[in-house]
Design an enzyme around this catalytic site. Structure first.
Site, PDB file in Angstrom:
ATOM      1  N   SER A  52      44.492  37.220  35.104  1.00 52.46           N
ATOM      2  CA  SER A  52      45.799  37.190  35.783  1.00 52.46           C
ATOM      3  C   SER A  52      46.242  38.574  36.269  1.00 52.46           C
ATOM      4  CB  SER A  52      46.884  36.675  34.836  1.00 52.46           C
ATOM      5  OG  SER A  52      46.487  35.518  34.174  1.00 52.46           O
ATOM      6  N   HIS A 106      59.378  26.864  25.349  1.00 50.41           N
ATOM      7  CA  HIS A 106      59.118  25.591  24.675  1.00 50.41           C
ATOM      8  C   HIS A 106      59.265  25.867  23.179  1.00 50.41           C
ATOM      9  CE1 HIS A 106      57.694  21.677  23.755  1.00 50.41           C
ATOM     10  NE2 HIS A 106      56.397  21.902  23.752  1.00 50.41           N
ATOM     11  N   GLU A 225      49.503  -0.136  46.106  1.00 46.15           N
ATOM     12  CA  GLU A 225      50.550  -0.867  45.386  1.00 46.15           C
ATOM     13  C   GLU A 225      50.926  -0.163  44.081  1.00 46.15           C
ATOM     14  OE1 GLU A 225      52.464  -3.314  45.995  1.00 46.15           O
ATOM     15  OE2 GLU A 225      51.607  -4.160  47.809  1.00 46.15           O
TER      16      GLU A 225
HETATM   17  N1  LIG Z   1      53.799  24.653  32.865  1.00 49.19           N
HETATM   18  C1  LIG Z   1      55.049  24.181  32.891  1.00 49.19           C
HETATM   19  O1  LIG Z   1      55.437  23.484  33.817  1.00 49.19           O
HETATM   20  C2  LIG Z   1      56.024  24.504  31.778  1.00 49.19           C
HETATM   21  C3  LIG Z   1      57.347  24.036  31.888  1.00 49.19           C
HETATM   22  C4  LIG Z   1      58.268  24.401  30.907  1.00 49.19           C
HETATM   23  C5  LIG Z   1      57.855  25.169  29.825  1.00 49.19           C
HETATM   24  N2  LIG Z   1      56.555  25.584  29.725  1.00 49.19           N
HETATM   25  C6  LIG Z   1      56.174  26.436  28.599  1.00 49.19           C
HETATM   26  O2  LIG Z   1      55.941  27.738  29.095  1.00 49.19           O
HETATM   27  C7  LIG Z   1      54.935  28.385  28.306  1.00 49.19           C
HETATM   28  C8  LIG Z   1      53.804  28.835  29.214  1.00 49.19           C
HETATM   29  O3  LIG Z   1      53.198  27.674  29.775  1.00 49.19           O
HETATM   30  P1  LIG Z   1      52.394  27.779  31.154  1.00 49.19           P
HETATM   31  O4  LIG Z   1      52.039  26.382  31.543  1.00 49.19           O
HETATM   32  O5  LIG Z   1      53.134  28.671  32.102  1.00 49.19           O
HETATM   33  O6  LIG Z   1      51.091  28.538  30.631  1.00 49.19           O
HETATM   34  P2  LIG Z   1      49.797  28.922  31.469  1.00 49.19           P
HETATM   35  O7  LIG Z   1      50.056  28.838  32.931  1.00 49.19           O
HETATM   36  O8  LIG Z   1      48.634  28.155  30.945  1.00 49.19           O
HETATM   37  O9  LIG Z   1      49.634  30.464  31.029  1.00 49.19           O
HETATM   38  C9  LIG Z   1      48.566  31.181  31.504  1.00 49.19           C
HETATM   39  C10 LIG Z   1      48.814  32.654  31.220  1.00 49.19           C
HETATM   40  O10 LIG Z   1      48.724  32.885  29.802  1.00 49.19           O
HETATM   41  C11 LIG Z   1      47.716  33.875  29.566  1.00 49.19           C
HETATM   42  N3  LIG Z   1      46.987  33.607  28.345  1.00 49.19           N
HETATM   43  C12 LIG Z   1      46.282  32.483  28.035  1.00 49.19           C
HETATM   44  N4  LIG Z   1      45.739  32.588  26.812  1.00 49.19           N
HETATM   45  C13 LIG Z   1      46.083  33.810  26.353  1.00 49.19           C
HETATM   46  C14 LIG Z   1      45.804  34.504  25.144  1.00 49.19           C
HETATM   47  N5  LIG Z   1      45.096  33.958  24.157  1.00 49.19           N
HETATM   48  N6  LIG Z   1      46.308  35.752  25.015  1.00 49.19           N
HETATM   49  C15 LIG Z   1      47.053  36.310  25.979  1.00 49.19           C
HETATM   50  N7  LIG Z   1      47.359  35.694  27.156  1.00 49.19           N
HETATM   51  C16 LIG Z   1      46.874  34.461  27.320  1.00 49.19           C
HETATM   52  C17 LIG Z   1      46.783  33.745  30.758  1.00 49.19           C
HETATM   53  O11 LIG Z   1      46.103  34.961  30.921  1.00 49.19           O
HETATM   54  P3  LIG Z   1      44.519  35.013  31.204  1.00 49.19           P
HETATM   55  O12 LIG Z   1      44.426  35.143  32.687  1.00 49.19           O
HETATM   56  O13 LIG Z   1      44.104  36.199  30.433  1.00 49.19           O
HETATM   57  O14 LIG Z   1      43.899  33.731  30.678  1.00 49.19           O
HETATM   58  C18 LIG Z   1      47.752  33.496  31.901  1.00 49.19           C
HETATM   59  O15 LIG Z   1      48.320  34.687  32.367  1.00 49.19           O
HETATM   60  C19 LIG Z   1      54.513  27.374  27.259  1.00 49.19           C
HETATM   61  O16 LIG Z   1      55.258  27.600  26.097  1.00 49.19           O
HETATM   62  C20 LIG Z   1      54.884  26.033  27.891  1.00 49.19           C
HETATM   63  O17 LIG Z   1      55.107  24.999  26.953  1.00 49.19           O
HETATM   64  C21 LIG Z   1      55.648  25.282  30.689  1.00 49.19           C
END
Ligand SMILES: NC(=O)c1ccc[n+]([C@@H]2O[C@H](COP(=O)([O-])OP(=O)(O)OC[C@H]3O[C@@H](n4cnc5c(N)ncnc54)[C@H](OP(=O)(O)O)[C@@H]3O)[C@@H](O)[C@H]2O)c1
Length: 323
Positions: A52, A106, A225
């Site tokens: 990222s 969350h 449908e």
């Molecule tokens: N998605 C939604 O629509 C939504 C809506 C409301 C709330 N939330 C909440 O928001 C939070 C984030 O969700 P998201 O869907 O935005 O997540 P996401 O898109 O899957 O997050 C990806 C990001 O997290 C980093 N990451 C992944 N694993 C990691 C690790 N082990 N250590 C450090 N960085 C790491 C990734 O970096 P790399 O490039 O290094 O992998 C990337 O920058 C969660 O708590 C989720 O429940 C999400």
């Protein structure tokens, strides 16, 4: 139920504060850019070698290591996938500044004890009710996305003000912030994912499609449908509510819905919904998520592969060759 809007929020609770966003994915990107456009000083915390990093730097955002971001920030927002929160917290716990704030979108990792934040920290929730892409585009259109807010720890006595100022800065004060708790938000969200919109509804569409095809209907018409009309339904419910949606459809469709809907969603379905809610509350899903991530996501990877080659997907591709 009280809604909090921009007029009720004191943005000064965030002014002069540095905000570190941990993770630059769906929510991380949108929240970081909205915060910056609202005047906050923002940096992104990422793991070493993160895929990222280039994208965040393209937006002229400063990227720091996880520990450096936590050490720099007054407010650290945890926006990496929930199943990684425990490991990330383990990495930053010593670096978080004394008396700083730790935020979540969350409630899962706090509600189910995957992490136990230090007692000197303010711990808050701002959970936008939709994906990051929409959070960002609504903000750019001068609108906002509804969000739920909560405080789990109020060490400074200002946790509520910081949470609401954060919610305002990502644009949610334009639409409304609704009070909840970490437990309520986590349980309701996990329940809905399994039992209603994201779990049950797609399975209902597939079952309906397969029933029509097995009954001799062409796959294309069965798809139109059973799947194609979902957006019409969603738009009508969004605009007019469930009662208004029923008024807007033909008498034929309305009587069909009356006769058929409750035969499908019967007491057996309601009992299984109650079972799922009880399992969520007992922490069964949080344990399953942790185990799935620890094993390298075997169930999710198998399901994704199977979905892509499924009969219903092949039909969709025939109907929409460009998508
Ligand atoms: N998605 C939604 O629509 C939504 C809506 C409301 C709330 N939330 C909440 O928001 C939070 C984030 O969700 P998201 O869907 O935005 O997540 P996401 O898109 O899957 O997050 C990806 C990001 O997290 C980093 N990451 C992944 N694993 C990691 C690790 N082990 N250590 C450090 N960085 C790491 C990734 O970096 P790399 O490039 O290094 O992998 C990337 O920058 C969660 O708590 C989720 O429940 C999400």
């Amino acid at each position: 139920m009280d809604w909090i809007r921009d007029a009720d929020i004191d943005p000064a609770a965030l002014s002069g504060k540095r905000v570190a966003i941990i993770g630059y994915g769906n929510q991380g990107r949108a929240q970081a850019l909205n915060l910056r456009d609202s005047g906050a000083e923002v940096a992104i915390g990422l793991r070493e070698g993160s895929a990222s990093q280039a994208e965040a730097e393209r937006e002229q955002l400063t990227v720091l290591s996880l520990a450096a971001a936590a050490a720099w920030a007054d407010v650290t927002m945890m926006l990496a996938p929930d199943e990684h929160h425990a490991a990330i917290y383990g990495e930053i716990a010593q670096s978080l500044r004394e008396g700083s704030a730790l935020g979540f979108s969350h409630g899962l990792s706090v509600r189910f004890g995957l992490i136990s934040p230090r007692y000197d920290l303010d711990v808050f929730l701002i959970a936008p009710k939709g994906p990051g892409t929409a959070l960002r585009s609504l903000y750019l259109d001068g609108k906002g996305m509804i969000a739920a807010w909560a405080v789990a720890q109020d060490a400074s006595g200002r946790a509520r003000d910081i949470a609401l100022a954060y919610g305002g800065a990502i644009g949610s004060g334009r639409a409304g912030l609704i009070a909840t708790s970490f437990a309520e938000e986590a349980e309701a969200d996990l329940f809905n994912e399994q039992a209603v919109v994201w779990g049950a509804v797609p399975e209902l569409l597939i079952a309906g499609y397969e029933t029509l095809v097995d009954g001799g209907c062409s796959p294309e018409l069965a798809y139109l449908e059973c799947v194609g009309e979902l957006k019409l339904l969603a738009d009508l419910i969004e605009a007019r509510g469930i009662a208004g949606m029923r008024e807007a459809i033909s008498n034929t469709a309305e009587l069909g819905a009356l006769l058929g809907g409750r035969r499908i969603v019967d007491n057996g379905v309601r009992q299984r919904m109650a079972d799922i809610l009880a399992e969520v509350r007992a922490g069964k899903f949080a344990a399953a998520l942790t185990a799935e991530a620890g094993a390298g996501y075997p169930a999710l990877n198998a399901e994704r592969r199977e979905n892509l080659s499924s009969e219903i997907e092949n039909t969709r591709r025939r109907l929409k060759p460009a998508s």
